[in-house]
Design a protein around this motif. Structure first.
Motif, PDB file in Angstrom:
ATOM      1  N   ALA A   1       0.855  -1.192   0.026  1.00  0.00           N
ATOM      2  CA  ALA A   1      -0.036  -0.123  -0.035  1.00  0.00           C
ATOM      3  C   ALA A   1       0.721   1.236  -0.037  1.00  0.00           C
ATOM      4  O   ALA A   1       1.985   1.171   0.704  1.00  0.00           O
ATOM      5  N   ALA A   2       0.164   2.399  -0.758  1.00  0.00           N
ATOM      6  CA  ALA A   2       1.193   3.473  -0.805  1.00  0.00           C
ATOM      7  C   ALA A   2       0.928   4.335   0.404  1.00  0.00           C
ATOM      8  O   ALA A   2      -0.323   4.584   0.572  1.00  0.00           O
ATOM      9  N   GLY A   3       1.822   4.603   1.151  1.00  0.00           N
ATOM     10  CA  GLY A   3       1.696   5.512   2.310  1.00  0.00           C
ATOM     11  C   GLY A   3       3.143   5.812   2.836  1.00  0.00           C
ATOM     12  O   GLY A   3       4.069   5.146   2.739  1.00  0.00           O
ATOM     13  N   ASP A   4       3.074   6.780   3.761  1.00  0.00           N
ATOM     14  CA  ASP A   4       4.288   7.293   4.384  1.00  0.00           C
ATOM     15  C   ASP A   4       4.750   6.231   5.680  1.00  0.00           C
ATOM     16  O   ASP A   4       5.781   6.107   6.249  1.00  0.00           O
ATOM     17  N   ALA A   5       3.463   5.557   6.356  1.00  0.00           N
ATOM     18  CA  ALA A   5       3.554   4.615   7.479  1.00  0.00           C
ATOM     19  C   ALA A   5       2.642   3.879   7.136  1.00  0.00           C
ATOM     20  O   ALA A   5       1.490   4.042   6.958  1.00  0.00           O
ATOM     21  N   VAL A   6       2.849   2.567   7.964  1.00  0.00           N
ATOM     22  CA  VAL A   6       1.765   1.428   8.094  1.00  0.00           C
ATOM     23  C   VAL A   6       1.742   1.293   9.565  1.00  0.00           C
ATOM     24  O   VAL A   6       2.430   0.981  10.205  1.00  0.00           O
TER      25      VAL A   6
ATOM     26  N   ALA B   1      11.537   1.435  11.711  1.00  0.00           N
ATOM     27  CA  ALA B   1      11.981   1.801  10.291  1.00  0.00           C
ATOM     28  C   ALA B   1      12.669   0.684   9.400  1.00  0.00           C
ATOM     29  O   ALA B   1      13.177  -0.188  10.157  1.00  0.00           O
ATOM     30  N   ALA B   2      12.683   0.938   8.039  1.00  0.00           N
ATOM     31  CA  ALA B   2      13.172   0.085   6.944  1.00  0.00           C
ATOM     32  C   ALA B   2      12.963  -1.475   7.297  1.00  0.00           C
ATOM     33  O   ALA B   2      13.759  -2.328   7.327  1.00  0.00           O
ATOM     34  N   VAL B   3      11.427  -1.833   7.340  1.00  0.00           N
ATOM     35  CA  VAL B   3      11.138  -3.207   7.599  1.00  0.00           C
ATOM     36  C   VAL B   3      10.975  -4.004   6.388  1.00  0.00           C
ATOM     37  O   VAL B   3      10.592  -3.597   5.210  1.00  0.00           O
ATOM     38  N   PRO B   4      11.732  -5.148   6.275  1.00  0.00           N
ATOM     39  CA  PRO B   4      12.001  -5.903   4.939  1.00  0.00           C
ATOM     40  C   PRO B   4      10.444  -6.245   4.298  1.00  0.00           C
ATOM     41  O   PRO B   4       9.499  -6.351   4.986  1.00  0.00           O
ATOM     42  N   GLU B   5      10.629  -5.905   2.748  1.00  0.00           N
ATOM     43  CA  GLU B   5       9.474  -5.993   2.041  1.00  0.00           C
ATOM     44  C   GLU B   5       7.939  -5.357   2.422  1.00  0.00           C
ATOM     45  O   GLU B   5       7.164  -5.915   1.940  1.00  0.00           O
ATOM     46  N   VAL B   6       8.277  -4.225   3.062  1.00  0.00           N
ATOM     47  CA  VAL B   6       7.148  -3.292   3.046  1.00  0.00           C
ATOM     48  C   VAL B   6       7.528  -1.933   2.424  1.00  0.00           C
ATOM     49  O   VAL B   6       8.809  -1.427   2.743  1.00  0.00           O
ATOM     50  N   ALA B   7       6.743  -1.605   1.560  1.00  0.00           N
ATOM     51  CA  ALA B   7       7.088  -0.446   0.945  1.00  0.00           C
ATOM     52  C   ALA B   7       7.057   0.755   1.798  1.00  0.00           C
ATOM     53  O   ALA B   7       8.069   1.672   1.471  1.00  0.00           O
ATOM     54  N   ALA B   8       6.110   1.058   2.630  1.00  0.00           N
ATOM     55  CA  ALA B   8       6.266   2.336   3.407  1.00  0.00           C
ATOM     56  C   ALA B   8       7.690   2.166   4.453  1.00  0.00           C
ATOM     57  O   ALA B   8       8.208   1.160   4.505  1.00  0.00           O
ATOM     58  N   ARG B   9       8.198   3.452   4.638  1.00  0.00           N
ATOM     59  CA  ARG B   9       9.387   3.630   5.298  1.00  0.00           C
ATOM     60  C   ARG B   9       9.148   3.355   6.778  1.00  0.00           C
ATOM     61  O   ARG B   9      10.153   2.660   7.497  1.00  0.00           O
ATOM     62  N   VAL B  10       7.875   3.328   7.514  1.00  0.00           N
ATOM     63  CA  VAL B  10       8.016   3.066   8.589  1.00  0.00           C
ATOM     64  C   VAL B  10       6.914   2.075   8.959  1.00  0.00           C
ATOM     65  O   VAL B  10       5.688   2.414   8.487  1.00  0.00           O
ATOM     66  N   VAL B  11       6.922   1.112   9.896  1.00  0.00           N
ATOM     67  CA  VAL B  11       5.924   0.572  10.485  1.00  0.00           C
ATOM     68  C   VAL B  11       5.616   0.570  11.837  1.00  0.00           C
ATOM     69  O   VAL B  11       6.527   0.812  12.644  1.00  0.00           O
TER      70      VAL B  11
ATOM     71  N   LYS C   1       1.866  12.293   5.976  1.00  0.00           N
ATOM     72  CA  LYS C   1       0.576  12.737   5.478  1.00  0.00           C
ATOM     73  C   LYS C   1      -0.295  11.550   4.882  1.00  0.00           C
ATOM     74  O   LYS C   1      -1.608  11.796   5.195  1.00  0.00           O
ATOM     75  N   LYS C   2       0.230  10.532   4.400  1.00  0.00           N
ATOM     76  CA  LYS C   2      -0.472   9.264   4.132  1.00  0.00           C
ATOM     77  C   LYS C   2       0.043   8.173   4.938  1.00  0.00           C
ATOM     78  O   LYS C   2       0.969   7.846   5.107  1.00  0.00           O
ATOM     79  N   VAL C   3      -1.091   7.736   5.751  1.00  0.00           N
ATOM     80  CA  VAL C   3      -1.115   6.593   6.810  1.00  0.00           C
ATOM     81  C   VAL C   3      -1.781   5.335   6.329  1.00  0.00           C
ATOM     82  O   VAL C   3      -3.059   5.444   5.708  1.00  0.00           O
ATOM     83  N   VAL C   4      -1.498   4.366   6.513  1.00  0.00           N
ATOM     84  CA  VAL C   4      -1.988   3.068   6.218  1.00  0.00           C
ATOM     85  C   VAL C   4      -2.239   2.202   7.501  1.00  0.00           C
ATOM     86  O   VAL C   4      -1.428   2.155   8.422  1.00  0.00           O
ATOM     87  N   VAL C   5      -3.546   2.007   7.798  1.00  0.00           N
ATOM     88  CA  VAL C   5      -3.993   1.405   9.049  1.00  0.00           C
ATOM     89  C   VAL C   5      -4.363   0.048   8.836  1.00  0.00           C
ATOM     90  O   VAL C   5      -5.376  -0.173   7.942  1.00  0.00           O
ATOM     91  N   VAL C   6      -3.976  -0.953   9.256  1.00  0.00           N
ATOM     92  CA  VAL C   6      -4.369  -2.284   9.153  1.00  0.00           C
ATOM     93  C   VAL C   6      -5.384  -2.974  10.312  1.00  0.00           C
ATOM     94  O   VAL C   6      -4.996  -2.953  11.571  1.00  0.00           O
ATOM     95  N   VAL C   7      -6.475  -3.319   9.691  1.00  0.00           N
ATOM     96  CA  VAL C   7      -7.573  -3.717  10.749  1.00  0.00           C
ATOM     97  C   VAL C   7      -7.298  -5.109  11.260  1.00  0.00           C
ATOM     98  O   VAL C   7      -6.764  -5.932  10.672  1.00  0.00           O
ATOM     99  N   PRO C   8      -7.376  -4.911  12.659  1.00  0.00           N
ATOM    100  CA  PRO C   8      -6.818  -6.089  13.452  1.00  0.00           C
ATOM    101  C   PRO C   8      -7.882  -7.351  13.579  1.00  0.00           C
ATOM    102  O   PRO C   8      -8.090  -7.849  14.663  1.00  0.00           O
TER     103      PRO C   8
END
Length: 505
Positions: free
Chosen positions: A29-34, A81-91, A126-133
């Motif tokens: 997903a496109a976003g600055d953080a997940v 930061a920099a989680v492998p295989e995740v497009a966003a820079r921060v989880v 600005k753009k955040v991705v939220v994963v429903v638990p």
């Protein structure tokens, strides 16, 4: 949306995040953080179900959880930061407590608070991705609400505050989930508007400019606005609000905000205390006691925003909010202790303490609301210091009908707002006797929260179920931000009122 009232240099815009939902994997997903939920367990925390992250990302995050001894406590957040295989820079790992072994309401509120805290901490993104638990619609709704409430940024004079502008939820995207997200967006916007009004400086927000803000908000909606100016208040017999406002250069107003759908299933009246600044009047407060008194209109803000949210959601319930707007100031024209005023409907009231002004504007508005014979009336007010002493940040709910009071408390529980039922003991009624008027407007020091409620009950029309919600404690946060609540106005009661109105739909 313009929410800042005043000179162009002070203009502000609401900072409300755009909410969407999709089934696209979180790692792509496109976003600055997940944001991913972190569930508390007996031995260690674990990633919430439904995250869908790839194997290397999961292994990396499990190592972080272990190395940092993360617990999953509600509201705790950890940025990786920099989680492998995740497009966003921060989880961001968002603690949401335990998902099993507890009541659903408690679990959902922890999900709201956990994701709210995480999104609030990402204000510069600005753009955040939220994963429903999980996969339930209830969890989608809780995650969306928490994220929307946490995304609020307090505007500042001359500039916008930092806030997330776009939130993409990852989870089930069926019709029920999309409806839940739409509802969360409407609640987020209504709560943000309430917070913005409460946070306005009192030299900017006073009765006339409060009305001007409402005029801007109702444009291009199905909501209608009617106002009573000072001349109309005097001729209409609204002695309570006229008396409170007569010490200020800013004249009082009553604003009536209404939404009437075709063939409504019920008619609900909301009443809000709107003291835009409370100095205490001639019974002036200590200086420290005035520091948060710009928030004494939080009830009026909440009921107005509720009508806007109900209209946005298109609920089949007619809702009208009556806002008693006044500024309580000391001057040569101010109301005095021992004055007797005539309220809407003809009852006379002896003023004992000019710092107990909220019940006077509410009494007039409740009497006005009763004239339309609604199915129920709810008033919301930052009414008594006694509520804060007794219940802190838990609102008090009183009323003339036990079943309706229970219905309000249940709506609050469903919404995740803390409220507690309180009685209106008949033995306290003599404390409001007066030799000079039908009522004294204040009792003694004992049961101050309850005698205030008993006073208000005197203005409710016969046979109309009514509840009074005292939000003096939870309406304003003068401490550090917590969960989805920022410092300042909290927007408390909006979600409960929407939930209550939905129960009629």
């Amino acid at each position: 949306m313009d929410l800042w009232i005043g000179p162009p240099s002070l203009k502000k815009e609401s900072l409300v995040a755009n909410l969407t939902i999709s089934t696209r994997p979180a790692d792509k997903a496109a976003g600055d953080a997940v944001v991913v939920g972190l569930v508390a367990g007996e031995d260690t925390a674990s990633l919430a179900p439904g995250h869908g992250l790839p194997r290397k990302a999961v292994a990396h995050l499990k190592a972080v959880i272990s190395d940092l001894d993360l617990t999953g406590k509600t509201g705790d957040t950890t940025a990786v930061a920099a989680v492998p295989e995740v497009a966003a820079r921060v989880v961001v790992l968002a603690g949401i407590g335990e998902l099993d072994g507890r009541g659903e309401g408690e679990v959902l509120e922890d999900v709201r608070r956990g994701f709210g805290a995480a999104v609030r901490g990402l204000a510069k993104k600005k753009k955040v991705v939220v994963v429903v638990p999980g996969s339930s619609t209830a969890l989608v709704a809780a995650a969306a609400e928490g994220a929307a409430l946490g995304a609020y940024g307090v505007p500042k004079a001359g500039a916008n505050g930092d806030a997330v502008s776009s939130i993409a939820l990852v989870g089930p995207a069926d019709a029920a989930a999309r409806k839940a997200v739409k509802r969360a967006a409407a609640l987020g916007e209504a709560v943000a508007y309430t917070r913005d009004l409460v946070n306005q400086p009192p030299n900017i927000l006073f009765p006339a400019t409060f009305v001007a803000s409402l005029e801007g908000r109702v444009k291009a909606t199905k909501v209608k606005l009617k106002t009573f100016d000072l001349k109309q208040l005097r001729s209409g017999g609204f002695g309570g609000i006229v008396g409170v406002g007569q010490g200020s250069a800013n004249e009082p107003r009553i604003a009536v905000v209404s939404y009437t759908p075709a063939r409504p299933k019920a008619t609900i009246a909301l009443v809000g205390k709107g003291i835009t600044f409370d100095s205490g009047g001639l019974c002036i407060k200590p200086a420290a006691g005035m520091l948060t008194m710009k928030s004494d209109m939080a009830g009026a803000a909440a009921v107005a925003a509720t009508v806007l949210a109900v209209a946005e959601l298109g609920l089949p319930v007619a809702v009208t909010a009556y806002l008693g707007l006044a500024e309580n100031m000391p001057s040569s024209t101010a109301q005095r202790p021992s004055d007797v005023v005539t309220m809407r409907g003809g009852k006379t009231v002896e003023i004992l303490n000019t710092d107990a002004e909220g019940r006077m504007v509410l009494g007039d508005c409740i009497a006005l609301a009763s004239e339309t014979s609604p199915d129920a009336i709810v008033d919301v007010a930052t009414l008594t210091g006694a509520q804060v002493v007794a219940l802190a940040n838990t609102a008090a709910v009183m009323g003339n009908d036990d079943a309706f009071r229970t219905r309000v408390v249940e709506a609050a529980a469903a919404a995740g707002e803390a409220m507690w039922p309180m009685p209106l003991p008949k033995e306290l009624r003599p404390a409001l006797d007066s030799i000079n008027a039908d009522l004294a407007h204040k009792g003694g020091t004992e049961g101050g929260m309850l005698t205030a409620g008993i006073f208000l009950s005197e203005f409710v029309g016969e046979g109309i179920p009514w509840s009074h919600i005292d939000i003096a404690g939870p309406s304003f946060n003068d401490k550090a931000p917590n969960g989805y609540e920022p410092k300042g106005g909290t927007g408390f009661a909006v979600r409960t009122l929407v939930s209550l109105i939905e129960s009629y739909a």
